[in-house]
Design an enzyme around this catalytic site. Structure first.
Site, PDB file in Angstrom:
ATOM      1  N   GLY A  33      16.302  34.568  31.248  1.00 20.90           N
ATOM      2  CA  GLY A  33      16.324  36.018  32.296  1.00 20.90           C
ATOM      3  C   GLY A  33      16.595  36.972  30.786  1.00 20.90           C
ATOM      4  N   GLN A  57      18.886  36.719  39.647  1.00 25.31           N
ATOM      5  CA  GLN A  57      20.202  35.763  41.616  1.00 25.31           C
ATOM      6  C   GLN A  57      19.279  36.231  42.460  1.00 25.31           C
ATOM      7  OE1 GLN A  57      22.612  34.170  40.180  1.00 25.31           O
ATOM      8  NE2 GLN A  57      22.492  34.723  38.447  1.00 25.31           N
ATOM      9  N   ALA A  83      14.259  30.082  35.791  1.00 25.50           N
ATOM     10  CA  ALA A  83      13.902  29.500  36.786  1.00 25.50           C
ATOM     11  C   ALA A  83      15.389  28.614  36.536  1.00 25.50           C
ATOM     12  CB  ALA A  83      13.231  28.285  35.733  1.00 25.50           C
ATOM     13  N   HIS A  84      16.137  28.834  36.033  1.00 21.07           N
ATOM     14  CA  HIS A  84      17.197  27.578  36.203  1.00 21.07           C
ATOM     15  C   HIS A  84      18.405  28.452  37.125  1.00 21.07           C
ATOM     16  CE1 HIS A  84      20.842  29.801  33.624  1.00 21.07           C
ATOM     17  NE2 HIS A  84      19.770  30.514  33.627  1.00 21.07           N
ATOM     18  N   THR A 126       3.539  29.190  21.832  1.00 20.51           N
ATOM     19  CA  THR A 126       3.320  27.805  22.464  1.00 20.51           C
ATOM     20  C   THR A 126       4.293  27.928  23.887  1.00 20.51           C
ATOM     21  OG1 THR A 126       2.846  26.450  20.343  1.00 20.51           O
ATOM     22  CG2 THR A 126       3.052  25.589  22.804  1.00 20.51           C
ATOM     23  N   CYS A 146      27.934  33.954  30.807  1.00 26.76           N
ATOM     24  CA  CYS A 146      27.081  34.206  29.858  1.00 26.76           C
ATOM     25  C   CYS A 146      28.480  35.226  28.704  1.00 26.76           C
ATOM     26  CB  CYS A 146      26.154  35.073  29.985  1.00 26.76           C
ATOM     27  SG  CYS A 146      24.457  34.309  30.516  1.00 26.76           S
TER      28      CYS A 146
END
Length: 376
Positions: A71, A173, A194-195, A231, A318
């Protein structure tokens, strides 16, 4: 210590079994997704299938989805690299945005006030846009990470587009907790991670409306259609796609959690009438409660609940583990004292209604102990 209870999903969600299987399967696949041999093509197939899964889940086209690290990178890229025919001279963001938006480009960022429920209205956005002739980019999150308050993005999008602006929406969120259609939302750019919904940490996506050009924020390779060098994280991307698909297919489970959160809040307010539930009078995510215990610091609450085996948080994850007054709650009009007493309770895909009951019982016991000691 009692059995551990995890109620900090807005910080990061446990890995869903579907995501773990997808990750494990993809991790066994050799080959760089940019290589032309059969191993590389197999890895590329995994990446593109995940891209398709995510696009279908949010009503977008696969070509609109760009994979990156999460994010924070998505927000920085959206605000600094995605361009239309004009270069923005000003960035308008709501006062309650994640710090990755507020601190992305502070030199030309102007904040927009929110009301007491934490919402920024389309009228506020329109007024700010009318005051400037600069080509302007606006960033308003879909749902707040601390309070769960949902913003009127469709209305804001109409105001922004009527004035020639570009709208970015941090939907980190919101994804997987409520229906999300990129085409209906009206934003030009969408950030995903994703998390937060049961995928792995370290992978996210940026979704662009058709016609927007993106200059690569990270350069040095042709990956992601030359829009993001590096990658691809094949296993992480595979797990991301599986997690999104699983989450969107089970959105109805959050209705049960919504009722459990409401019951928990009512029990707390009954025991402590002077407690505050932030954003209680507006639409919120079904899994999020931000509650202030009068006279008791968030730090003390976190430690006491942790001794009960219950994991919650204070504000954003964060902030380097610091427990300090929230800029989100301050923007909503809460003073430093009240803000410093607030904690966030966030449930998710593996949570049960009784988890919220257990939290309420522990919260009330702590409140009563502190109240009795202060009276004594």
């Amino acid at each position: 210590m009692k059995d551990p209870l995890y109620l900090d999903y807005n910080a990061t969600a446990p890995l869903r079994p579907e995501a773990l299987r997808a990750y494990t399967d993809a991790a066994g696949q050799a080959g760089n997704a940019s290589s032309v041999h059969s191993f590389g093509r197999a890895s590329r197939k995994i990446v593109e299938e995940a891209r398709r899964r995510i696009a279908v889940s949010i009503d977008a086209d696969p070509a609109q989805v760009i994979f990156l690290s999460g994010g924070t990178e998505a927000n920085a890229t959206a605000l600094g690299s995605v361009i239309d025919e004009r270069k923005p001279e000003r960035l308008l963001v709501s006062d309650v945005e994640h710090t990755s938006v507020l601190q992305a480009f502070p030199d030309f960022t102007q904040t927009l006030p929110v009301d007491s429920q934490g919402r920024v209205t389309a009228d506020v956005v329109a007024e700010a846009l009318d005051e400037t002739n600069a080509a302007t980019r606006v960033s308003v999150m879909l749902a707040n990470n601390e309070t769960g308050v949902i913003q009127p993005i469709q209305e804001i999008a109409e105001a922004v587009h009527a004035r020639g602006g570009l709208l970015h929406c941090d939907a980190v969120q919101g994804l997987g907790k409520r229906p999300l259609s990129f085409s209906e939302l009206g934003a030009d750019i969408l950030s995903l991670s994703a998390h937060k919904l049961g995928g792995p940490q370290g992978v996210g996506a940026l979704v662009l409306r058709n016609g927007l050009h993106m200059e690569a924020y990270l350069r040095g390779g042709g990956q992601e259609g030359r829009r993001r060098a590096g990658t691809e994280n094949v296993a992480g991307i595979a797990a991301f796609g599986a997690a999104v698909e699983a989450a969107v297919s089970r959105l109805e489970e959050f209705e049960t959690l919504h009722k459990a959160h409401h019951s928990m809040e009512q029990e707390i307010l009954k025991a402590a009438p002077t407690a505050t539930v932030f954003g209680a009078e507006t639409e919120r995510l079904p899994n999020t409660s931000c509650i202030a215990m009068p006279g008791v610091s968030a730090e003390l609450q976190l430690m006491s609940l942790d001794l009960e085996g219950i994991a919650v948080s204070a504000g954003s994850a964060c902030s380097s583990g610091k427990v300090e007054p929230s800029h989100v709650l301050r923007a909503m009009g809460a003073g430093d004292s009240l803000s410093a007493n607030a904690i966030r309770v966030s449930s998710g895909w593996a949570s049960k209604p009784e988890d919220l009951e257990r939290f309420a019982d522990a919260w009330i016991r702590l409140y009563q102990r502190q109240h009795q000691s202060s009276v004594a």
